[in-house]
Design an enzyme around this catalytic site. Structure first.
Site, PDB file in Angstrom:
ATOM      1  N   HIS A 207       0.874  -1.396  -0.134  1.00 26.16           N
ATOM      2  CA  HIS A 207       0.078  -0.030  -0.055  1.00 26.16           C
ATOM      3  C   HIS A 207       0.865   1.230   0.085  1.00 26.16           C
ATOM      4  O   HIS A 207       0.393   2.411   0.183  1.00 26.16           O
ATOM      5  CB  HIS A 207      -0.875   0.111   1.209  1.00 26.16           C
ATOM      6  CG  HIS A 207      -0.380   0.319   2.490  1.00 26.16           C
ATOM      7  ND1 HIS A 207       0.556  -0.551   3.350  1.00 26.16           N
ATOM      8  CD2 HIS A 207       0.007   1.363   3.130  1.00 26.16           C
ATOM      9  CE1 HIS A 207       0.956  -0.401   4.370  1.00 26.16           C
ATOM     10  NE2 HIS A 207       0.761   1.165   4.414  1.00 26.16           N
TER      11      HIS A 207
HETATM   12  C1  UD1 Z   1      -2.014   5.566   5.808  1.00 23.52           C
HETATM   13  C2  UD1 Z   1      -0.885   6.151   6.301  1.00 23.52           C
HETATM   14  C3  UD1 Z   1       0.224   4.982   6.207  1.00 23.52           C
HETATM   15  C4  UD1 Z   1      -0.013   3.837   6.758  1.00 23.52           C
HETATM   16  C5  UD1 Z   1      -1.568   3.417   6.279  1.00 23.52           C
HETATM   17  C6  UD1 Z   1      -1.992   2.229   7.114  1.00 23.52           C
HETATM   18  C7  UD1 Z   1      -0.950   8.562   6.222  1.00 23.52           C
HETATM   19  C8  UD1 Z   1       0.006   9.803   5.258  1.00 23.52           C
HETATM   20  N1  UD1 Z   1      -0.493   7.408   5.655  1.00 23.52           N
HETATM   21  O1  UD1 Z   1      -1.920   5.471   4.423  1.00 23.52           O
HETATM   22  O2  UD1 Z   1       1.327   5.654   6.860  1.00 23.52           O
HETATM   23  O3  UD1 Z   1       0.804   2.859   6.605  1.00 23.52           O
HETATM   24  O4  UD1 Z   1      -2.404   4.465   6.621  1.00 23.52           O
HETATM   25  O5  UD1 Z   1      -2.868   1.477   6.405  1.00 23.52           O
HETATM   26  O6  UD1 Z   1      -1.505   8.829   7.186  1.00 23.52           O
HETATM   27  N2  UD1 Z   1      -9.284   4.415   2.086  1.00 23.52           N
HETATM   28  C9  UD1 Z   1     -10.730   3.735   1.763  1.00 23.52           C
HETATM   29  N3  UD1 Z   1     -11.325   3.124   2.892  1.00 23.52           N
HETATM   30  C10 UD1 Z   1     -10.693   3.441   4.261  1.00 23.52           C
HETATM   31  C11 UD1 Z   1      -9.499   4.184   4.022  1.00 23.52           C
HETATM   32  C12 UD1 Z   1      -8.741   4.424   3.008  1.00 23.52           C
HETATM   33  O7  UD1 Z   1     -11.090   3.309   0.811  1.00 23.52           O
HETATM   34  O8  UD1 Z   1     -11.070   3.075   5.145  1.00 23.52           O
HETATM   35  C13 UD1 Z   1      -8.695   4.618   0.773  1.00 23.52           C
HETATM   36  C14 UD1 Z   1      -9.126   6.054  -0.011  1.00 23.52           C
HETATM   37  O9  UD1 Z   1      -9.105   5.875  -1.366  1.00 23.52           O
HETATM   38  C15 UD1 Z   1      -7.936   6.942   0.251  1.00 23.52           C
HETATM   39  C16 UD1 Z   1      -6.785   5.977   0.285  1.00 23.52           C
HETATM   40  O10 UD1 Z   1      -7.402   4.804   0.569  1.00 23.52           O
HETATM   41  O11 UD1 Z   1      -7.991   7.914  -0.418  1.00 23.52           O
HETATM   42  C17 UD1 Z   1      -5.628   6.477   1.261  1.00 23.52           C
HETATM   43  O12 UD1 Z   1      -6.078   6.393   2.591  1.00 23.52           O
HETATM   44  P1  UD1 Z   1      -5.234   7.338   3.708  1.00 23.52           P
HETATM   45  O13 UD1 Z   1      -5.799   7.144   5.067  1.00 23.52           O
HETATM   46  O14 UD1 Z   1      -5.143   8.781   2.973  1.00 23.52           O
HETATM   47  O15 UD1 Z   1      -3.778   6.785   3.526  1.00 23.52           O
HETATM   48  P2  UD1 Z   1      -3.207   5.284   3.685  1.00 23.52           P
HETATM   49  O16 UD1 Z   1      -2.786   4.781   2.200  1.00 23.52           O
HETATM   50  O17 UD1 Z   1      -4.344   4.684   4.094  1.00 23.52           O
HETATM   51  N1  UDP Z   2      -3.262  -6.024   9.107  1.00 20.73           N
HETATM   52  C1  UDP Z   2      -4.437  -6.493   9.040  1.00 20.73           C
HETATM   53  N2  UDP Z   2      -5.235  -6.746   7.722  1.00 20.73           N
HETATM   54  C2  UDP Z   2      -4.651  -6.793   6.567  1.00 20.73           C
HETATM   55  C3  UDP Z   2      -3.385  -6.040   6.478  1.00 20.73           C
HETATM   56  C4  UDP Z   2      -2.662  -5.827   7.703  1.00 20.73           C
HETATM   57  O1  UDP Z   2      -4.992  -6.781  10.225  1.00 20.73           O
HETATM   58  O2  UDP Z   2      -5.435  -7.103   5.651  1.00 20.73           O
HETATM   59  C5  UDP Z   2      -2.494  -5.600  10.253  1.00 20.73           C
HETATM   60  C6  UDP Z   2      -1.170  -6.054  10.253  1.00 20.73           C
HETATM   61  O3  UDP Z   2      -1.102  -7.344  11.241  1.00 20.73           O
HETATM   62  C7  UDP Z   2      -0.472  -4.820  11.203  1.00 20.73           C
HETATM   63  C8  UDP Z   2      -1.127  -3.634  10.553  1.00 20.73           C
HETATM   64  O4  UDP Z   2      -2.357  -4.150   9.993  1.00 20.73           O
HETATM   65  O5  UDP Z   2      -0.915  -4.952  12.484  1.00 20.73           O
HETATM   66  C9  UDP Z   2      -0.463  -2.988   9.786  1.00 20.73           C
HETATM   67  O6  UDP Z   2      -1.143  -1.906   9.170  1.00 20.73           O
HETATM   68  P1  UDP Z   2      -0.500  -1.405   7.678  1.00 20.73           P
HETATM   69  O7  UDP Z   2       0.205  -2.399   6.922  1.00 20.73           O
HETATM   70  O8  UDP Z   2      -2.022  -0.998   7.152  1.00 20.73           O
HETATM   71  O9  UDP Z   2       0.097   0.072   8.069  1.00 20.73           O
HETATM   72  P2  UDP Z   2       1.584   0.283   8.521  1.00 20.73           P
HETATM   73  O10 UDP Z   2       2.206  -0.479   9.500  1.00 20.73           O
HETATM   74  O11 UDP Z   2       2.382   0.146   7.239  1.00 20.73           O
HETATM   75  O12 UDP Z   2       1.661   1.592   8.738  1.00 20.73           O
END
Ligand code: UD1
Ligand code: UDP
Length: 376
Positions: A207
């Protein structure tokens, strides 16, 4: 400090929930008054609700529903919503987690309102300011009043940025507390059966913006992932961020690649526990595979969690090198850790953090771990 002080936890994204659960539980055990503010940065049931259920987190006192947007739009909505809720709730301490935009916004709001803050997972550095998380980490650590570090290298990084050592406490990794709590429930068999996987399979999570935000990067990554799937069946619970772009690049559900919705915490870690290999760009998954001793290939040029590499379970790879690295990892078999698990990754970080916070609320000045005295 006021009679019966209030601690607010600001949570917004999937990894925040995992890191906060042990802290909330331990503070509850000490009788500290507390509440969760959910910013709504993540809002899909599979990105949010399922974690509250799996981790036993209490209902938030507020959900700001900020949702998605560009960095500026999302952060602006977070700032406005958090300023209001922090003024309304009037906390004595606000605890923020990790490095997401909700973390950054909360620390800025509190700094301007003069509300003290604690940062859980302080001092991680990739030294790559091209990552939005790195910017969030540096700003958050500069402004936090209490800093809880998960691994020793963080202490030197924070000191070099001018953070006074008296604010920093080496407490270990609360994400590992959550993993340890979940361990008895981590059974690969039902999840493997649900998705029709064979006994030997790999798991992928991808992601990071650098991997999924442009068609070119997504194509290069998907080609590499498909090459892995020709060696071993692969299941990819797709983060919503990259869903459309990865599909356009050819990552579609089939026999050798199962492309599925994000999984709940227990289901996901169950799959990881039974996997022969994990391919990821997640921060937390690098740590979890370290503890579960599952070989992990991280498709990134750097990591803020180098301890997972020195420990011997994780390796950084480019997309071009991923297929060959997977072949080698699969031939080598189970990951062989270089030694003991990282220091203080022992399932007791939540209680350590809670002890420091409770003492801080009472006005006691605990000696920080950076001076060699751990807060056990
Ligand atoms: C965010 C964090 C990242 C973290 C990740 C964990 C920031 C800058 N980034 O990234 O560090 O690793 O979360 O998963 O805060 N979306 C959905 N449904 C949801 C949430 C998001 O559809 O419930 C989609 C939307 O299109 C959105 C995109 O995901 O624009 C990105 O979501 P966003 O929270 O901005 O950043 P992440 O890539 O999730
Ligand atoms: N995780 C989860 N379901 C998924 C993918 C990840 O429960 O389908 C959990 C994973 O075990 C960890 C956390 O989500 O505890 C990590 O989140 P993510 O990779 O979104 O964020 P990051 O750690 O990169 O910020």
């Amino acid at each position: 400090m006021r009679e019966n002080p209030l601690v607010l936890h600001v949570l917004g994204a999937r990894p925040n929930f995992v890191k906060a659960a042990p802290v909330v539980r331990a503070l509850g055990g000490l009788g500290v008054r507390q509440g969760i503010v959910h910013t709504g940065q993540h809002y899909d049931a599979l990105m949010s609700d399922v974690f509250f259920a799996d981790l036993g987190l209490p209902e938030p006192v507020a959900n700001l529903g900020v949702g998605s947007g560009s960095h500026a739009k999302q952060t602006a909505a977070l700032l406005v919503g958090l300023e209001e809720v922090v003024q309304e709730q009037d906390p004595d301490l606000v605890v923020v987690y990790g490095d997401v935009n909700s973390t950054l916004a909360a620390i800025l709001v509190c700094a301007k309102l003069g509300v003290p803050t604690a940062h859980v997972e302080a001092g991680l550095r990739s030294f790559d300011r091209g990552m939005p998380e790195e910017v969030n980490r540096v700003v958050t650590d500069a402004l936090a009043d209490l800093l809880f570090a998960t691994s020793p290298e963080a202490l030197a990084f924070l000191a070099s940025e001018g953070v006074h050592p008296s604010k920093v406490h080496l407490v270990g990794n609360p994400m590992i507390d959550s993993l340890f709590s979940a361990l008895p429930k981590l059974d690969p068999a039902p999840v493997v059966a649900r998705f029709g996987l064979p006994e030997r399979y790999a798991v992928g999570t991808l992601h990071r913006p650098a991997n999924v935000d442009t068609p070119e990067a997504a194509k290069e990554l998907v080609d590499a992932v498909l090459a892995v799937s020709r060696q071993i069946p692969l299941v990819v619970p797709v983060h919503p961020r990259g869903k459309a772009r990865l599909a356009e690049a050819g990552l579609v559900d089939g026999d050798s690649v199962r492309v599925i919705d994000p999984l709940g915490y227990v289901d996901f870690l169950s799959l990881v526990r039974g996997a022969a290999l994990v391919v990821t760009d997640s921060g937390g998954v690098q740590e979890e595979t370290t503890m579960l001793e599952v070989p992990c290939l991280t498709v990134r040029p750097n990591t803020e969690r180098p301890i997972t590499i020195t420990h011997g379970t994780n390796r950084l790879v480019t997309p071009a090198l991923l297929p060959a690295a997977a072949e080698k990892a699969l031939a080598d078999g189970a990951a062989t850790p270089a030694g003991e698990p990282p220091v203080l990754w022992d399932g007791k970080s939540g209680p350590r953090i809670a002890t420091v916070i409770a003492a801080w609320l009472k006005g006691d000045n605990l000696a920080p771990a950076s001076q060699g005295k751990r807060q056990d």
